[in-house]
Design a protein around this motif. Sequence first.
Motif, short mmCIF file in Angstrom:
data_model
loop_
_atom_site.label_atom_id
_atom_site.label_comp_id
_atom_site.label_asym_id
_atom_site.label_seq_id
_atom_site.Cartn_x
_atom_site.Cartn_y
_atom_site.Cartn_z
N ASP A 1 0.83 -1.21 0.00
CA ASP A 1 0.00 0.00 0.00
C ASP A 1 0.87 1.26 0.00
N PRO A 2 0.55 2.23 -0.86
CA PRO A 2 1.31 3.49 -0.84
C PRO A 2 1.02 4.26 0.44
N ASP A 3 2.03 4.95 0.93
CA ASP A 3 1.82 5.74 2.15
C ASP A 3 2.06 7.23 1.93
N VAL A 4 2.39 7.63 0.70
CA VAL A 4 2.50 9.05 0.36
C VAL A 4 1.74 9.28 -0.95
N LEU A 5 0.84 10.23 -0.91
CA LEU A 5 0.07 10.64 -2.09
C LEU A 5 0.62 11.99 -2.55
N VAL A 6 0.98 12.08 -3.84
CA VAL A 6 1.50 13.32 -4.41
C VAL A 6 0.47 13.86 -5.40
#
Length: 622
Positions: free
Chosen positions: A57-62
């Motif tokens: 799961d990604p933990d940083v959204l840009v």
Amino acid sequence: MTGRGLEGYYRAGRRILSRCQVRVAGREPLVVQARMQSADRARFVGTLCVTPHGGPDPDVLVERTRTADGVERITLHSAAMRPLRLPVEVALGTDLADLGAIAAGTVGPELSAGVHDSGLRWSGPAGNACVTADPPPLDALASAGLLRWEFDLLPGSSVTVELRVRLEGAGRVRTVGRAAASPFAAARATGDDPRVGQFLSTSIEDLEALLVRAPAYPMDSHLAAGAPWRCGPAPAEALAAARMTLPLGTRLAIGTLRTLARTQVRGEGPRTGMIPGPRRDAGAHLPPGCTGTEATLLFPVLLAEARRWGLPEREIEELLPTAERCLTWLRGAVGEGEYLRDPQPGGAVRCETQAHAHRAALLGADLLDALGRPGGHGLREWAQELRTAFREDFWIDDPGGGRPAAARTPDGRPVPQLGASTVHLLDTGLLGGGEYAPGLLDKVQTEQLARLLGSPVMDSGWGLRGLGAKETGHNPFGHRGGAVRVHETAIGVAGLAAAGYEKEAGPLLRGVLAAAEAFGHRLPEMYGGEQRTEGSAPVPHPAACRPAATSAAAGVLLLTTLAGIRPDAPAGTVILRPLRSAPLGELGLTGLRVAGAAFSVRISRLGLAMVEEAAEGLRLGT
């Protein structure tokens, strides 16, 4: 923005930023979404996994939001379970290339940057561009075009970097076509087809985004042809778009006509009376054409039809002398012959130019007669001579039933290629009493042209190809050699409907509506003319403007064509000729403008029209 192809920020005809790449913790985010939120705003979303052993799961959204006024906001959202320290790098670059070089693929290398204020600056022969950042970067490395930050993010928190791009000396970008400043009616569409409402509202939004005003005349607005390539003067496109938007009111028409009247050539000489315009590429089979000729012929047409839709008498009288000079130029350019040639000596005689000239003569004569001005009789006589000659000289007989020639060369040879420019033969123009002017083709020839336009050779399933699929030199992405141009398809649909060929008009209309849905209802000015198949989608042309004035205005024309509104405001009447086949089912159009007042109409599934709102005293004709 990677610096490849056509990407970039543009200002005053120049690319001021071609590369803007973001790296977080040494890696570029994985792009998961890119879409336009409005005509002047785009949003990009990327994700990153920065926590070691944190799973898939990604933990940083840009999130990157880019707007046409030169602002980009880069926002980092943390979804990690612990605090993060994130190094952020933004790599910037530009070539300061002009639009023509970019379109031709002949740009040079990126320029060297220098540190400037809280960002970077590039200098070139044509000016200087700079990017400033808020908050200021911790470090700026000019040799690599890098800006660097380091942010501490708590779980669930966010941080934003704002970049501002500008061309020094070009002034601030201002949006002029919003809210109360908009010249368009608050039109709405509802119906059985759920796409019509979004299609119309997005078309109007795009038109508002392209409004331009000269500083010296802030009350007169007209449309830029499109972004990013065609924000400069484009008289023919401005007039064509204003004409297609007459159902939304006449304010854009009056602003466009006033603006272009100031550019009309005065004095003595063969160009006296012309509205100047740039040359336009016409594909492989014909030399470039003069858009000034088209604009000069469109000027009296727009004025005459705007009068039918309710343009006040004082504005008509103000602009009538300009229209008269356009018509005088037409008669002088034709001389003693029947045809209007290209402006250069010995130029070709183009099919669509004769259609524009014939329409200008008939609608111009109607306008002159209505206002008690001389010259109408001579224009009608010439138009009759043109019809007689055209039906003989421009029709090519073949085993398939014949076709109109695209043009005749200076020595009289026909250019036989079948293209979408022939739709202008169906666009005859609206006269008084809700009647359309006669066309250059006779009934049998018109029927054959309608059959050709409705055939798979011309109808790609997404709209009309610019050049027939079986013609020599056909290229699905040729901007005049096979790509679908929305403007021509809309003119074709309206012309076919007015001539009674609903069977051919319906599929073309549905094809453009399907293409609009695929493009988020924001149509580019052109897209690939590849044949539509099940599960396929239209492919945008790499050099297409989006938004574009004529494609946005085409959305208005396509939907109002279904109602067949034929106003005659000076006579106090309006006639409705809806498409009996009701190709989109029931349709309601509210908030249009006829005779200066709100006008609403509803078309039933049986193709019957009912007026729901109209100006007081406006009579429904038959």
